[in-house]
Each structure stands twice: as C-alpha cells, then as structure tokens.
Design a protein around this motif. Structure first.
Motif, PDB file in Angstrom:
ATOM      1  N   ARG A  82     -30.339  39.220  15.617  1.00 28.05           N
ATOM      2  CA  ARG A  82     -30.251  40.278  16.627  1.00 28.05           C
ATOM      3  C   ARG A  82     -28.974  40.115  17.449  1.00 28.05           C
ATOM      4  O   ARG A  82     -28.293  41.105  17.746  1.00 28.05           O
ATOM      5  CB  ARG A  82     -31.477  40.227  17.546  1.00 28.05           C
ATOM      6  CG  ARG A  82     -31.412  41.251  18.692  1.00 28.05           C
ATOM      7  CD  ARG A  82     -32.599  41.123  19.621  1.00 28.05           C
ATOM      8  NE  ARG A  82     -32.403  41.939  20.815  1.00 28.05           N
ATOM      9  CZ  ARG A  82     -33.169  42.949  21.171  1.00 28.05           C
ATOM     10  NH1 ARG A  82     -34.217  43.290  20.436  1.00 28.05           N
ATOM     11  NH2 ARG A  82     -32.920  43.626  22.287  1.00 28.05           N
ATOM     12  N   TYR A  83     -28.634  38.885  17.790  1.00 30.56           N
ATOM     13  CA  TYR A  83     -27.466  38.623  18.617  1.00 30.56           C
ATOM     14  C   TYR A  83     -26.189  39.091  17.924  1.00 30.56           C
ATOM     15  O   TYR A  83     -25.335  39.750  18.522  1.00 30.56           O
ATOM     16  CB  TYR A  83     -27.397  37.126  18.919  1.00 30.56           C
ATOM     17  CG  TYR A  83     -26.288  36.722  19.864  1.00 30.56           C
ATOM     18  CD1 TYR A  83     -26.302  37.119  21.196  1.00 30.56           C
ATOM     19  CD2 TYR A  83     -25.234  35.914  19.437  1.00 30.56           C
ATOM     20  CE1 TYR A  83     -25.304  36.733  22.079  1.00 30.56           C
ATOM     21  CE2 TYR A  83     -24.231  35.519  20.302  1.00 30.56           C
ATOM     22  CZ  TYR A  83     -24.267  35.932  21.625  1.00 30.56           C
ATOM     23  OH  TYR A  83     -23.273  35.548  22.488  1.00 30.56           O
ATOM     24  N   TYR A  84     -26.053  38.763  16.639  1.00 27.76           N
ATOM     25  CA  TYR A  84     -24.826  39.124  15.935  1.00 27.76           C
ATOM     26  C   TYR A  84     -24.836  40.557  15.414  1.00 27.76           C
ATOM     27  O   TYR A  84     -23.816  41.050  14.949  1.00 27.76           O
ATOM     28  CB  TYR A  84     -24.545  38.123  14.816  1.00 27.76           C
ATOM     29  CG  TYR A  84     -23.895  36.878  15.365  1.00 27.76           C
ATOM     30  CD1 TYR A  84     -22.559  36.899  15.757  1.00 27.76           C
ATOM     31  CD2 TYR A  84     -24.615  35.708  15.541  1.00 27.76           C
ATOM     32  CE1 TYR A  84     -21.951  35.781  16.296  1.00 27.76           C
ATOM     33  CE2 TYR A  84     -24.013  34.577  16.071  1.00 27.76           C
ATOM     34  CZ  TYR A  84     -22.683  34.622  16.453  1.00 27.76           C
ATOM     35  OH  TYR A  84     -22.083  33.510  16.991  1.00 27.76           O
ATOM     36  N   ASP A  85     -25.964  41.224  15.539  1.00 31.72           N
ATOM     37  CA  ASP A  85     -25.998  42.663  15.287  1.00 31.72           C
ATOM     38  C   ASP A  85     -25.636  43.446  16.537  1.00 31.72           C
ATOM     39  O   ASP A  85     -25.472  44.667  16.490  1.00 31.72           O
ATOM     40  CB  ASP A  85     -27.401  43.095  14.820  1.00 31.72           C
ATOM     41  CG  ASP A  85     -27.658  42.733  13.372  1.00 31.72           C
ATOM     42  OD1 ASP A  85     -26.670  42.497  12.653  1.00 31.72           O
ATOM     43  OD2 ASP A  85     -28.829  42.661  12.982  1.00 31.72           O
ATOM     44  N   GLY A  86     -25.526  42.746  17.660  1.00 26.96           N
ATOM     45  CA  GLY A  86     -25.261  43.409  18.932  1.00 26.96           C
ATOM     46  C   GLY A  86     -24.102  42.790  19.671  1.00 26.96           C
ATOM     47  O   GLY A  86     -22.983  42.707  19.160  1.00 26.96           O
TER      48      GLY A  86
ATOM     49  N   ASP B 228     -41.891  39.692  14.574  1.00 30.78           N
ATOM     50  CA  ASP B 228     -41.702  41.011  13.969  1.00 30.78           C
ATOM     51  C   ASP B 228     -41.103  42.020  14.941  1.00 30.78           C
ATOM     52  O   ASP B 228     -40.550  43.035  14.503  1.00 30.78           O
ATOM     53  CB  ASP B 228     -43.051  41.548  13.456  1.00 30.78           C
ATOM     54  CG  ASP B 228     -43.616  40.707  12.326  1.00 30.78           C
ATOM     55  OD1 ASP B 228     -42.817  40.064  11.620  1.00 30.78           O
ATOM     56  OD2 ASP B 228     -44.861  40.683  12.158  1.00 30.78           O
ATOM     57  N   ARG B 229     -41.196  41.755  16.234  1.00 31.78           N
ATOM     58  CA  ARG B 229     -40.700  42.709  17.233  1.00 31.78           C
ATOM     59  C   ARG B 229     -39.371  42.277  17.866  1.00 31.78           C
ATOM     60  O   ARG B 229     -38.929  42.888  18.836  1.00 31.78           O
ATOM     61  CB  ARG B 229     -41.760  42.907  18.325  1.00 31.78           C
ATOM     62  CG  ARG B 229     -43.054  43.506  17.802  1.00 31.78           C
ATOM     63  CD  ARG B 229     -44.107  43.634  18.896  1.00 31.78           C
ATOM     64  NE  ARG B 229     -43.663  44.493  19.981  1.00 31.78           N
ATOM     65  CZ  ARG B 229     -44.387  44.722  21.088  1.00 31.78           C
ATOM     66  NH1 ARG B 229     -45.572  44.134  21.235  1.00 31.78           N
ATOM     67  NH2 ARG B 229     -43.939  45.519  22.029  1.00 31.78           N
ATOM     68  N   ILE B 230     -38.730  41.236  17.312  1.00 33.60           N
ATOM     69  CA  ILE B 230     -37.468  40.766  17.888  1.00 33.60           C
ATOM     70  C   ILE B 230     -36.294  41.659  17.511  1.00 33.60           C
ATOM     71  O   ILE B 230     -35.415  41.937  18.337  1.00 33.60           O
ATOM     72  CB  ILE B 230     -37.201  39.310  17.445  1.00 33.60           C
ATOM     73  CG1 ILE B 230     -38.199  38.367  18.128  1.00 33.60           C
ATOM     74  CG2 ILE B 230     -35.762  38.900  17.771  1.00 33.60           C
ATOM     75  CD1 ILE B 230     -38.088  36.921  17.691  1.00 33.60           C
ATOM     76  N   ALA B 231     -36.254  42.144  16.280  1.00 30.36           N
ATOM     77  CA  ALA B 231     -35.112  42.965  15.822  1.00 30.36           C
ATOM     78  C   ALA B 231     -34.920  44.172  16.722  1.00 30.36           C
ATOM     79  O   ALA B 231     -35.876  44.803  17.175  1.00 30.36           O
ATOM     80  CB  ALA B 231     -35.337  43.405  14.385  1.00 30.36           C
ATOM     81  N   HIS B 232     -33.647  44.493  16.958  1.00 31.20           N
ATOM     82  CA  HIS B 232     -33.306  45.610  17.837  1.00 31.20           C
ATOM     83  C   HIS B 232     -33.463  46.942  17.093  1.00 31.20           C
ATOM     84  O   HIS B 232     -33.274  47.020  15.889  1.00 31.20           O
ATOM     85  CB  HIS B 232     -31.873  45.459  18.326  1.00 31.20           C
ATOM     86  CG  HIS B 232     -31.432  46.542  19.258  1.00 31.20           C
ATOM     87  ND1 HIS B 232     -31.971  46.691  20.520  1.00 31.20           N
ATOM     88  CD2 HIS B 232     -30.509  47.525  19.117  1.00 31.20           C
ATOM     89  CE1 HIS B 232     -31.396  47.723  21.111  1.00 31.20           C
ATOM     90  NE2 HIS B 232     -30.509  48.244  20.278  1.00 31.20           N
TER      91      HIS B 232
ATOM     92  N   VAL C 127     -37.158  39.438  26.608  1.00 33.63           N
ATOM     93  CA  VAL C 127     -38.295  38.962  25.824  1.00 33.63           C
ATOM     94  C   VAL C 127     -37.858  38.679  24.391  1.00 33.63           C
ATOM     95  O   VAL C 127     -38.182  37.635  23.817  1.00 33.63           O
ATOM     96  CB  VAL C 127     -39.448  39.980  25.849  1.00 33.63           C
ATOM     97  CG1 VAL C 127     -40.583  39.540  24.921  1.00 33.63           C
ATOM     98  CG2 VAL C 127     -39.971  40.148  27.276  1.00 33.63           C
ATOM     99  N   ALA C 128     -37.089  39.586  23.807  1.00 35.61           N
ATOM    100  CA  ALA C 128     -36.627  39.408  22.427  1.00 35.61           C
ATOM    101  C   ALA C 128     -35.696  38.212  22.290  1.00 35.61           C
ATOM    102  O   ALA C 128     -35.680  37.539  21.261  1.00 35.61           O
ATOM    103  CB  ALA C 128     -35.918  40.668  21.952  1.00 35.61           C
ATOM    104  N   GLY C 129     -34.918  37.935  23.321  1.00 34.47           N
ATOM    105  CA  GLY C 129     -33.916  36.887  23.235  1.00 34.47           C
ATOM    106  C   GLY C 129     -34.435  35.485  23.488  1.00 34.47           C
ATOM    107  O   GLY C 129     -33.661  34.528  23.445  1.00 34.47           O
ATOM    108  N   HIS C 130     -35.713  35.347  23.780  1.00 32.45           N
ATOM    109  CA  HIS C 130     -36.290  34.045  24.094  1.00 32.45           C
ATOM    110  C   HIS C 130     -37.582  33.835  23.317  1.00 32.45           C
ATOM    111  O   HIS C 130     -38.218  34.796  22.885  1.00 32.45           O
ATOM    112  CB  HIS C 130     -36.579  33.941  25.589  1.00 32.45           C
ATOM    113  CG  HIS C 130     -35.354  33.977  26.442  1.00 32.45           C
ATOM    114  ND1 HIS C 130     -34.697  35.158  26.742  1.00 32.45           N
ATOM    115  CD2 HIS C 130     -34.647  32.982  27.054  1.00 32.45           C
ATOM    116  CE1 HIS C 130     -33.646  34.883  27.505  1.00 32.45           C
ATOM    117  NE2 HIS C 130     -33.591  33.576  27.704  1.00 32.45           N
TER     118      HIS C 130
END
Length: 461
Positions: free
Chosen positions: A345-349, A164-168, A178-181
């Motif tokens: 998250r990756y493709y939103d950034g 739930d806390r991964i999205a930027h 932390v979010a990316g792994h």
C-alpha cells in the motif's frame, strides 16, 4: 567506584573541559551546531528540490501546497493559544528549578515530579493550537483510528479480516492510520470505547498520559544500568524534549510510552529480578502490534540484555512476546501478512512520491528537530564514554541502530518527527552524559526549540 561519565576531565572527549566562565565546552557547542546545520540542510533541501517533485508531506492528497515546503508535516503559521502562557511558565520553572530538584529529591519523588511536569508540558504545548484543534479533535479526523471505532462491533471478525482491508481503493478499505498499522493500535481505542472512554477527549488524554511515561522510563533505565546521578541530569531533559510537540496529541505518544515502559521493565528484570521480564516481553510484544516499525526496538532490548548478561531474563521476555504474537495469530492476524500488505500500500501511494535519495538523510533533520540541539553534544559524549559507561553507551548504540534500520528501510520517508518518537527518546538517554554544569543551558535550548516550533508552525499532529 564507577567513574562519573559526566566528569569533564574523564570522559575522554577532546575539548570537553568546562569552566565556570564557560559552562558549555566549545566542542559541545560545535556538536549542537552540527544538529542545527542538519535541520537547516533538510529545510534547504526541501525548498530546493520540491518544485514539481512533491518531496514534502504535500504528497498527501488534498494537503495544502505549502506543507511540501518544509521537511516536517506542518505549515508556517505564527500563533498563540490558551496553552502559550502555561507552556512558557512551565518551561521557565523547569529550567530554573528542574535540575536542582532532580538532584536533591529522593529518586522516586523526582520521577513522579518529572512525570507530572511532562504531562503538563505536553498538554500545554497541545493547547497552543487551541482546545478543539489542539486536543479535543486532534484524533477525530476521518483518517484517524477513532473514525473506525463505531464500525467495529465484532473484534474477532475484525482481526480475521484485517489484512484484506489494508489495500487502498477498496470499498471497505481501512482509514489511513488503521491501514498503516497493525490492529493493536486500533484495538486500544476500541477497548477505550468499550469501557466508556470513547471520543476524542478521552483518547487524547490517554495518549498524553502514556506519552509522558517516556520521561520516567528512560531515566529509570539509565539509573538501573548503574548511573543514578547521570539519570538525574537526563530527567529534566527528557521532560522538556522538543518531541513533546508531537506527543500531544498523537497515537505515537501511546506507542512511545508503552514501548519505553517495556524496555524499562526489561532493565529491571536484567538487574533486579528476572520475573519482570515476562511483563516486559508481553508489553514489547504488544508494541509490534501497535506499529510495524517498533520491531526495530529489539536492537535496544538486545543491547540491554547483552551488556547485563541477563540471558534468563531474555528468555522470559521472548516467551512473553511470543504469547502476544500467538494470541493475535490464533485470532486470525499474522504480523508478516499485515506488514507485506502495508508495504504494498505504501509504495502504491505516498511511498512512490517521496524519493528515497532525499528522505534517507532529510529524515535525520526531522529527527534532529524532535530531539533538539542537546542531542549533538549528548551523542558526542556517548561516543567517548564506552569505558566509563559501557552499559549506557550500549543502549544508546542500540537506539542508533534502531534509527538506522528504520531510515535505510525506505519505509519512513517524512513525518519521522512523529513516527520516530519511540526511537528518539532512547537517543536522548545520551543526555545523561552531559556535565551537570551545562545541563541547565541545554534544558533552556530544548524548551526554546519546542516553544518555537509549536508557535511558529501549525503541525499536523
């Protein structure tokens, strides 16, 4: 008697014969030139395409503009530091005496000396950037894992709410790393803190000690596959490989060391005793909770099992890995949910800012820099050695498949000089196939590459 795959006259490669007057065959030099050309093409491509397009790692918010002028994440900054003299001296000693010691020492002592030298080499390279910026504070910026450690007081709750806390852009979003792994990477640093090893220095020491394991695990695996003499050739080349610049200090050093150890234990299970497969599987299973991309190392593990026909070991390894997956699932974290959230998250950034058409080949230039010029002739000889070293070649082929999968996925665009370290070390298993006569020359090239990169660039890791 198994043919020595390093024999210049028997590896089946055209133009492979070396002489005393010419210790490095022209075909090997040409292969090294291809590696250098690939590095040069990625640099030229970044310079050509970058204006207005943010191809380089400068697509990070707030990163210096000139980060985007190079395919690696770093900026030109010629410098020296407290690690310069030790690094140069260690490189000279390793080039002069490493191949001889590797051949003459009892195998276990050679591995121990290789590990100690690798720790010193990685540490010295890190200290070229200074004690604080190169080592003590390398893992303490706000984007790193350590920034989240003080706030994690309830591990089960952290795991249950991790996805739930991964999205930027949320108020409680995890920091970048932390979010990316998956949460396993963060847990390592939380556990270190819980046992009294908190802070940047302890974290860096652990990463270096773990990262240096690749210099033991890869040659040990080569030896277990039936090529002890070839493993002795590879050992110094794994110790001084240029990727050590990014092993010191990054969490990817930890990832590389852990997974390399897992594969080495799987090799031990395949050729000695199947019981080693359980810890091997558990370690590799934990590896996919360190970084999502490490699941592609399954290609290497499967290649190893396939050529040794160690199906019982394979079953035990899978069981060990599934136990780890089950523990995380019961704690509230499902790997696939985390993976899909990270892709979003990756493709939103930054993933949207880095064009696939460029990085799908420029990544290989970054990888070539991390593996060094010796990777060219090593892979050339691997391509010719299926008959003389089928088991070893199969593992190297697994590493090639691993890199191809990571590259074609589109989830690795830039920074692969660091991110692909767990893959790069298995490509370097191919250095075992280099002729002993030329090993010292390639060792000097590898050391020179690492020293040049570390002293001419201020890398971000």
């Amino acid at each position: 008697m198994t043919p020595d795959p390093r024999d210049d006259s028997g590896d089946g490669c055209p133009g492979a014969t070396a002489t005393r007057s010419r210790p490095v065959p022209p075909a090997d030099l040409a292969a090294a030139a291809v590696v250098l050309a690939l590095v040069g093409a990625s640099v030229a491509g970044t310079l050509w395409w970058n204006p207005g397009r943010q191809l380089g790692p400068s697509s990070f918010k707030g990163a210096p503009e000139n980060f985007g002028e190079w395919p690696i994440l770093g900026t030109p900054f010629p410098h020296t530091g407290p690690g310069t003299v030790p690094a140069v001296l260690l490189a000279l000693l390793a080039v002069l005496y490493g191949p001889t010691l590797s051949r003459r020492l009892p195998w276990r002592r050679a591995l121990l000396l290789g590990y100690i030298t690798a720790v010193g080499w990685i540490t010295a390279l890190a200290l070229v950037d200074g004690w604080q910026s190169g080592f003590a504070k390398r893992l303490t910026p706000g984007t790193e894992y350590l920034a989240e450690v003080p706030g994690i007081t309830d591990i089960p709750a952290m795991l249950a709410g991790f996805v739930d806390r991964i999205a930027h852009g949320q108020a409680d979003s995890w920091t970048v790393h932390v979010a990316g792994h998956p949460p396993g990477a963060t847990l390592v640093f939380v556990w270190l803190d819980r046992v009294g090893l908190g802070g940047g220095v302890a974290a860096s020491v652990v990463c270096v000690l773990a990262g240096a394991l690749v210099a033991v695990a890869v040659p040990a695996t080569v030896s277990l596959l039936g090529h002890r003499d070839s493993a002795r050739t590879a050992l110094p080349l794994l110790v001084l490989f240029p990727g050590a610049v990014w092993l010191g200090v990054s969490a990817d050093a930890l990832f590389a060391g852990v997974t390399a150890t897992g594969i080495a234990l799987l090799a031990l299970a395949a050729v000695r005793h199947a019981a080693w497969a359980l810890p091997a599987g558990a370690i590799l299973g934990f590896g996919i909770f360190l970084s999502y991309g490490l699941i592609t190392l399954g290609a290497i593990a499967f290649a190893l099992v396939l050529v040794t026909r160690a199906w019982r070991a394979f079953g035990l390894a899978v069981a060990g890995a599934l136990v780890v997956v089950g523990v995380f699932a019961l704690a509230g974290f499902w790997w696939l949910d985390g993976y899909h959230a990270v892709v979003d998250r990756y493709y939103d950034g930054i993933g949207a800012d880095r064009p696939y058409s460029f990085w799908v080949w420029a990544n290989l230039g970054c990888l070539a820099l991390a593996t060094g010029p010796a990777i060219g002739p090593a892979l050339r000889r691997a391509a010719c050695s299926a008959r003389t070293a089928p088991r070893l070649v199969a593992v190297i082929a697994g590493a090639v498949v691993t890199v191809a999968a990571a590259d074609l996925s589109g989830l690795s665009k830039a920074e692969v000089e660091r991110i692909w370290l767990p893959f790069a070390v298995w490509l370097l298993a191919a250095t075992a196939l280099l002729p002993a006569r030329s090993a010292r020359w390639w060792l000097a090239c590898q050391a020179a590459t690492a020293l040049a990169v570390n002293h001419l660039f201020l890398t971000n890791w």
